[in-house]
Design a protein around this motif. Structure first.
Motif, PDB file in Angstrom:
ATOM      1  N   GLU A 190       2.070   2.891   2.170  1.00  0.00           N
ATOM      2  CA  GLU A 190       2.895   2.840   3.212  1.00  0.00           C
ATOM      3  C   GLU A 190       4.407   2.317   2.802  1.00  0.00           C
ATOM      4  O   GLU A 190       5.433   2.344   3.386  1.00  0.00           O
ATOM      5  CB  GLU A 190       2.607   1.844   4.514  1.00  0.00           C
ATOM      6  CG  GLU A 190       1.446   2.445   5.290  1.00  0.00           C
ATOM      7  CD  GLU A 190       1.724   3.833   5.813  1.00  0.00           C
ATOM      8  OE1 GLU A 190       2.685   3.902   6.496  1.00  0.00           O
ATOM      9  OE2 GLU A 190       0.802   4.756   5.767  1.00  0.00           O
ATOM     10  N   CYS A 229      -1.932  -2.225   9.680  1.00  0.00           N
ATOM     11  CA  CYS A 229      -1.157  -1.421   8.907  1.00  0.00           C
ATOM     12  C   CYS A 229      -1.677   0.045   9.157  1.00  0.00           C
ATOM     13  O   CYS A 229      -3.080   0.347   9.297  1.00  0.00           O
ATOM     14  CB  CYS A 229      -1.383  -1.641   7.332  1.00  0.00           C
ATOM     15  SG  CYS A 229      -0.347  -0.639   6.433  1.00  0.00           S
ATOM     16  N   HIS A 254       0.580  -6.533   1.465  1.00  0.00           N
ATOM     17  CA  HIS A 254      -0.562  -7.274   2.041  1.00  0.00           C
ATOM     18  C   HIS A 254      -1.057  -8.440   1.260  1.00  0.00           C
ATOM     19  O   HIS A 254      -1.278  -8.460   0.228  1.00  0.00           O
ATOM     20  CB  HIS A 254      -1.652  -6.110   1.946  1.00  0.00           C
ATOM     21  CG  HIS A 254      -1.511  -4.876   2.919  1.00  0.00           C
ATOM     22  ND1 HIS A 254      -1.926  -5.053   4.238  1.00  0.00           N
ATOM     23  CD2 HIS A 254      -1.325  -3.601   2.767  1.00  0.00           C
ATOM     24  CE1 HIS A 254      -1.801  -3.963   4.908  1.00  0.00           C
ATOM     25  NE2 HIS A 254      -1.369  -3.043   4.049  1.00  0.00           N
ATOM     26  N   CYS A 309      -2.185   2.082   7.039  1.00  0.00           N
ATOM     27  CA  CYS A 309      -3.631   2.222   5.964  1.00  0.00           C
ATOM     28  C   CYS A 309      -4.934   1.844   6.237  1.00  0.00           C
ATOM     29  O   CYS A 309      -5.722   2.326   5.617  1.00  0.00           O
ATOM     30  CB  CYS A 309      -2.991   1.719   4.493  1.00  0.00           C
ATOM     31  SG  CYS A 309      -3.561   0.001   4.800  1.00  0.00           S
ATOM     32  N   CYS A 358       0.771  -1.247  -0.253  1.00  0.00           N
ATOM     33  CA  CYS A 358       0.049  -0.062  -0.144  1.00  0.00           C
ATOM     34  C   CYS A 358       1.104   1.214   0.078  1.00  0.00           C
ATOM     35  O   CYS A 358       2.202   1.285  -0.130  1.00  0.00           O
ATOM     36  CB  CYS A 358      -1.168  -0.120   1.332  1.00  0.00           C
ATOM     37  SG  CYS A 358       0.026  -0.013   2.592  1.00  0.00           S
TER      38      CYS A 358
HETATM   39 ZN    ZN Z   1      -1.237  -0.909   4.290  1.00  0.00          ZN
END
Ligand code: ZN
Ligand code: ADP
Ligand code: K
Length: 433
Positions: free
Chosen positions: A251, A311, A256, A313, A249
């Protein structure tokens, strides 16, 4: 940042585990009942579906290996009848025999959904124009990314591999904003563009790259991002999983793995024991929902570690860190998997050469090169240049055919290569990441 399916991607971790357990339970019963292969494996391990009472009980189940696919070539362990299959892909195997993977329509839908989530996580969506520079064909990369990108409403430019200058022209003409390819091809594109007097950073609209199919380093990412003025995301998958499926993502801190699609374990490759999050080991995946070719505890062979923390996110699905390498001797040449045993298998089919060979892998500019040095048989050792050329062409054609990747060939005199007392050292890898 948009999330493709918040209901699934942000579900509480505890609920995700429950969902995984439900899928696992169904899978184990299904395979025990309908798959001769799994029935036998479970019997040998003295485990019955009723013994699986929690997600942790997965460790009672037997492992599955790449060799199981090879031994059951082409499709003997598929659990869907041929009429249900809508596609095959073929990847390289360990003995010169490729492995075949098959998909039902639902399998393709899940693969595409996985990529829709992944590409959205990498910030892509409607309005993006994505050049897919992975190979289209038996390789999963091209078609996989193609359908994934269309699913999120991006416009696909299906360039496939090769013809790099044309790819750069199209990138400019069609205002391409995103690209999917191997990291080494990305670097090659950059270098080629430079030679054409074009700066990817200043003269194109490219903003995002989704790079994978081969190992690459964080340093390489930083270099690509800076030089080309783009964000570069790591994408991971294998043909057994369906193909490329999972990305980072925004980050950029781990890939993932959608837990409703695959259950991830990290094991000690020597003992087979499960390792806790954070520890490096061999990646093992159970493919929870696949119809044609589900897999329990498949030993992928890549080295990584697991991160189960939520996370920043917002996605609750676990992450794996950047792949560090492999536990087996598989080489990845321009994204294509090559085993030294495949080279051996090919060489054994040519009477003029012996089984003494060495593989030298290097990198010219951004692209991997592979040189195979092989000894001539004493009978074929000749002073005539034309004879030697003929043999070399023969070897090089056969290698290209069987490995799906071009290799340089150097014929050497009988006895010229080193002999080994222990395990032969066949590969010299001069690439530095
Ligand atoms: Zn993430
Ligand atoms: P694909 O067709 O997607 O390349 P293969 O099954 O042929 O699938 O190859 C999968 C292997 O490629 C993985 O097991 C891994 O070794 C390598 N690979 C794929 N993606 C990455 C990545 N992002 N980083 C490192 N290695 C990768
Ligand atoms: K690969």
């Amino acid at each position: 940042m948009k999330i493709w399916d918040p209901r699934i991607e942000e579900m509480p971790a505890a609920d995700l585990k429950k969902l995984q357990y439900r899928h696992l339970k169904t899978l184990v019963y299904r395979l025990y009942s309908f798959s001769e292969f799994y029935h036998r494996r479970m019997d040998e391990q003295k485990v019955h579906p009723d013994d699986i009472r929690s997600l942790a009980d997965i460790t009672k189940l037997p492992f599955m290996y790449k060799s199981d696919l090879r031994d059951n070539y082409p499709n003997r362990i598929f659990t869907a009848p041929q009429e249900e299959l809508v596609r095959y892909h073929v990847s390289s195997g360990t003995t010169g025999k490729p492995t075949v993977v098959g998909y039902t329509q639902k399998d393709l839908d899940i693969w595409t959904t996985s990529l829709a989530r992944a590409l959205t996580a990498a910030g892509l969506g409607r309005g993006d124009i994505m050049q897919v520079s992975y190979g289209y064909g038996l390789f999963t990369g091209g078609l996989g990314l193609h359908y994934g990108a269309e699913k999120i409403g991006a416009t696909v430019v299906p360039t496939s591999v090769g013809n790099t200058e044309r790819q750069i022209e199209l990138m400019q003409d069609l205002s391409v904003t995103a690209i999917a390819c191997t990291p080494s091809y990305m670097v090659h594109l950059g270098e080629t563009a430079e030679k054409m007097g074009i700066s990817i950073k200043n003269d194109t609209n490219l903003k995002t790259a989704v790079l994978g199919a081969e190992p690459w380093s964080e340093t390489m990412r930083q270099r690509i991002q800076e030089q080309m003025g783009i964000s570069a995301y790591n994408i991971y998958g294998t043909s057994e999983l369906s193909g490329p499926m999972f990305t980072e993502c925004a980050e950029q801190n781990g890939i993932h793995i959608w837990g409703d699609i695959a259950y991830t374990e990290i094991i000690d490759p020597e003992t087979g024991e499960q390792l806790p999050p954070g520890e490096k080991g061999e990646l093992v995946m159970t493919i929870l929902q696949k119809e044609a070719l589900p897999m329990i505890r498949f030993r992928i062979g890549d080295i990584t570690s697991l991160d189960e923390s939520v996370c920043p996110c917002g996605r609750t699905h676990p992450r794996i860190e950047r792949i560090q390498g492999r536990v087996d001797d598989m080489l990845i040449i321009r994204g294509i998997n090559v085993f030294p045993s495949q080279v051996e298998h090919a060489l054994l089919g040519i009477p003029e050469v012996s089984g003494h060979f060495q593989i030298i892998v290097d990198r010219k500019g951004a692209l991997d090169t592979m040189l195979v040095q092989v000894e001539l048989n004493p009978d074929s050792f000749s002073d005539k240049v034309s004879d030697i050329m003929d043999i070399r062409n023969k070897v090089s054609h056969l290698l290209k055919n069987q490995l799906n990747v071009a290799a340089g060939v150097e014929l050497v005199a009988p006895g010229a290569l080193p002999r080994f007392e222990g395990k032969a050292k066949r590969v010299t890898d001069r690439r530095v990441m």
